[in-house]
Design a protein around this motif. Structure first.
Motif, PDB file in Angstrom:
ATOM      1  N   LEU A 212      -7.420   2.744   7.416  1.00  0.00           N
ATOM      2  CA  LEU A 212      -6.421   3.814   7.468  1.00  0.00           C
ATOM      3  C   LEU A 212      -5.268   3.518   6.517  1.00  0.00           C
ATOM      4  CD1 LEU A 212      -5.052   6.317   8.650  1.00  0.00           C
ATOM      5  CD2 LEU A 212      -4.338   4.917  10.615  1.00  0.00           C
ATOM      6  N   ARG A 213      -4.795   2.284   6.529  1.00  0.00           N
ATOM      7  CA  ARG A 213      -3.684   1.918   5.648  1.00  0.00           C
ATOM      8  C   ARG A 213      -4.057   2.088   4.177  1.00  0.00           C
ATOM      9  NH1 ARG A 213      -1.645  -3.554   8.789  1.00  0.00           N
ATOM     10  NH2 ARG A 213       0.166  -2.599   9.834  1.00  0.00           N
ATOM     11  N   GLN A 214      -5.279   1.724   3.831  1.00  0.00           N
ATOM     12  CA  GLN A 214      -5.705   1.863   2.438  1.00  0.00           C
ATOM     13  C   GLN A 214      -5.649   3.316   1.985  1.00  0.00           C
ATOM     14  OE1 GLN A 214      -9.587   0.048   2.559  1.00  0.00           O
ATOM     15  NE2 GLN A 214      -8.794  -2.041   2.384  1.00  0.00           N
ATOM     16  N   LYS A 215      -6.014   4.233   2.879  1.00  0.00           N
ATOM     17  CA  LYS A 215      -6.006   5.653   2.521  1.00  0.00           C
ATOM     18  C   LYS A 215      -4.591   6.210   2.481  1.00  0.00           C
ATOM     19  CE  LYS A 215     -10.698   6.173   4.229  1.00  0.00           C
ATOM     20  NZ  LYS A 215     -11.626   6.722   5.252  1.00  0.00           N
ATOM     21  N   VAL A 216      -3.730   5.733   3.380  1.00  0.00           N
ATOM     22  CA  VAL A 216      -2.328   6.150   3.354  1.00  0.00           C
ATOM     23  C   VAL A 216      -1.669   5.702   2.051  1.00  0.00           C
ATOM     24  CG1 VAL A 216      -0.062   5.756   4.401  1.00  0.00           C
ATOM     25  CG2 VAL A 216      -2.035   6.241   5.862  1.00  0.00           C
ATOM     26  N   GLU A 217      -1.950   4.472   1.643  1.00  0.00           N
ATOM     27  CA  GLU A 217      -1.289   3.906   0.473  1.00  0.00           C
ATOM     28  C   GLU A 217      -1.704   4.587  -0.830  1.00  0.00           C
ATOM     29  OE1 GLU A 217      -2.213  -0.203   0.859  1.00  0.00           O
ATOM     30  OE2 GLU A 217      -0.561  -0.604   2.250  1.00  0.00           O
ATOM     31  N   LYS A 218      -2.787   5.351  -0.799  1.00  0.00           N
ATOM     32  CA  LYS A 218      -3.189   6.085  -1.996  1.00  0.00           C
ATOM     33  C   LYS A 218      -2.240   7.240  -2.309  1.00  0.00           C
ATOM     34  CE  LYS A 218      -8.149   5.051  -1.821  1.00  0.00           C
ATOM     35  NZ  LYS A 218      -9.506   5.634  -1.686  1.00  0.00           N
ATOM     36  N   VAL A 219      -1.488   7.695  -1.297  1.00  0.00           N
ATOM     37  CA  VAL A 219      -0.588   8.837  -1.514  1.00  0.00           C
ATOM     38  C   VAL A 219       0.882   8.490  -1.316  1.00  0.00           C
ATOM     39  CG1 VAL A 219      -2.363  10.513  -0.894  1.00  0.00           C
ATOM     40  CG2 VAL A 219      -0.835   9.650   0.869  1.00  0.00           C
ATOM     41  N   GLY A 220       1.184   7.324  -0.779  1.00  0.00           N
ATOM     42  CA  GLY A 220       2.592   7.004  -0.585  1.00  0.00           C
ATOM     43  C   GLY A 220       2.804   5.707   0.161  1.00  0.00           C
ATOM     44  N   PRO A 221       4.042   5.457   0.591  1.00  0.00           N
ATOM     45  CA  PRO A 221       4.393   4.216   1.288  1.00  0.00           C
ATOM     46  C   PRO A 221       3.671   4.087   2.626  1.00  0.00           C
ATOM     47  CG  PRO A 221       6.353   5.363   0.513  1.00  0.00           C
ATOM     48  CD  PRO A 221       5.214   6.316   0.369  1.00  0.00           C
ATOM     49  N   GLN A 222       3.587   2.877   3.089  1.00  0.00           N
ATOM     50  CA  GLN A 222       2.894   2.601   4.347  1.00  0.00           C
ATOM     51  C   GLN A 222       3.718   3.090   5.537  1.00  0.00           C
ATOM     52  OE1 GLN A 222       0.164   2.433   6.374  1.00  0.00           O
ATOM     53  NE2 GLN A 222      -0.453   1.255   4.569  1.00  0.00           N
ATOM     54  N   VAL A 223       3.031   3.725   6.502  1.00  0.00           N
ATOM     55  CA  VAL A 223       3.721   4.217   7.705  1.00  0.00           C
ATOM     56  C   VAL A 223       3.192   3.566   8.979  1.00  0.00           C
ATOM     57  CG1 VAL A 223       4.284   6.426   6.644  1.00  0.00           C
ATOM     58  CG2 VAL A 223       2.142   6.198   7.936  1.00  0.00           C
ATOM     59  N   ILE A 224       2.144   2.747   8.851  1.00  0.00           N
ATOM     60  CA  ILE A 224       1.600   2.025  10.007  1.00  0.00           C
ATOM     61  C   ILE A 224       2.074   0.584   9.915  1.00  0.00           C
ATOM     62  CG2 ILE A 224      -0.454   1.364  11.295  1.00  0.00           C
ATOM     63  CD1 ILE A 224       0.019   4.364  11.163  1.00  0.00           C
ATOM     64  N   GLN A 225       2.913   0.186  10.855  1.00  0.00           N
ATOM     65  CA  GLN A 225       3.510  -1.140  10.815  1.00  0.00           C
ATOM     66  C   GLN A 225       2.886  -2.051  11.874  1.00  0.00           C
ATOM     67  OE1 GLN A 225       5.496  -1.492   8.336  1.00  0.00           O
ATOM     68  NE2 GLN A 225       5.757   0.687   7.880  1.00  0.00           N
TER      69      GLN A 225
END
Length: 241
Positions: A212-225
């Motif tokens: 999930l983080r890898q896919k989020v990071e393709k469009v912007g900053p990380q939101v899963i901490q």
């Protein structure tokens, strides 16, 4: 339910055939990786569930799983792995398996896993095919930088679509984002997203969070901490453009 079981141990297949019949399910058995993959490719829309052994002749289970996921991102897939193959379990989940069951396994355990996964998949399908909301805001979750629609199964970060989310990845993001900054333990996420407990084995959460983080990071900053020693939380307070 139509089940494709790719398993080279014929005694295991014969045993499971009796349990599948008892549930009223139709099952097709393939004992070779190439034959199993071909059965899927011949009728990719037929199967409601695939169980896939990792150690297969002809074509190994990891390769079969990759090719299946190239064709279908959503067909429910359970991997059967040796009890001591932790790396295989994690890799299988990263490739796109929805669950894994370790060998030797109880037939009733596999049946329970299949039922739970199928139930979650049906719920996702019902949401996907639901009519679009008619009010002015079609999003079920809307934070400062993230918008999520459970109806369309789409998530946006800073108005950019997070592409390629699997059903489980979407469910994880949706569950976390509904309660920003609340910390969820891995056990809580297993119960909320997978609808049943993994009896203390929480690696599946970590594997899905990683993807999930890898896919989020393709469009912007990380939101899963990560909250060390506890679990995970959603926080987009620093996700501004």
């Amino acid at each position: 339910m139509n089940i494709l079981m790719i398993e080279d141990n014929e005694s295991v297949s014969e045993m499971m055939e009796m349990f599948f019949l008892n549930e009223g399910w139709d099952a097709t058995f393939k004992y070779d990786g190439k034959d199993g993959l071909q059965a899927f490719l011949d009728q990719p829309d037929k199967w409601d569930m695939i169980t896939l052994d990792l150690n297969l002749p002809g074509l190994d289970g990891m390769s079969v799983a990759r090719k299946i996921r190239q064709v279908s991102k959503t067909v429910p897939l359970i991997m059967l792995t040796a009890r001591d193959s932790e790396s295989d379990q994690v890799l299988g989940l990263e490739i796109g398996a929805d669950d894994y069951v370790t060998k030797p396994f109880s037939p009733l355990t596999l049946i329970a896993r299949i039922k739970a996964l199928h139930r979650r998949f049906e719920q996702s399908e019902q949401v996907t095919t639901a009519t679009q909301a008619t009010d002015d805001n079609p999003f079920d979750v809307e934070t400062a930088h993230v918008k999520i629609s459970e109806k369309t199964r789409e998530a946006y970060l800073n108005d950019q679509l997070i592409e390629g989310l699997t059903p489980k990845e979407f469910d994880l993001l949706f569950t976390l984002a509904k309660k920003p900054k609340q910390v969820f333990s891995r056990e809580q996420l297993l119960e909320l997203v997978w609808d049943y407990q993994y009896f203390g084995d929480e690696r599946t959460v970590d594997a899905h969070i990683k993807k999930l983080r890898q896919k989020v990071e393709k469009v912007g900053p990380q939101v899963i901490q990560t909250v060390w020693g506890v679990g995970y939380k959603f926080d987009d307070s620093e996700a501004g453009q």
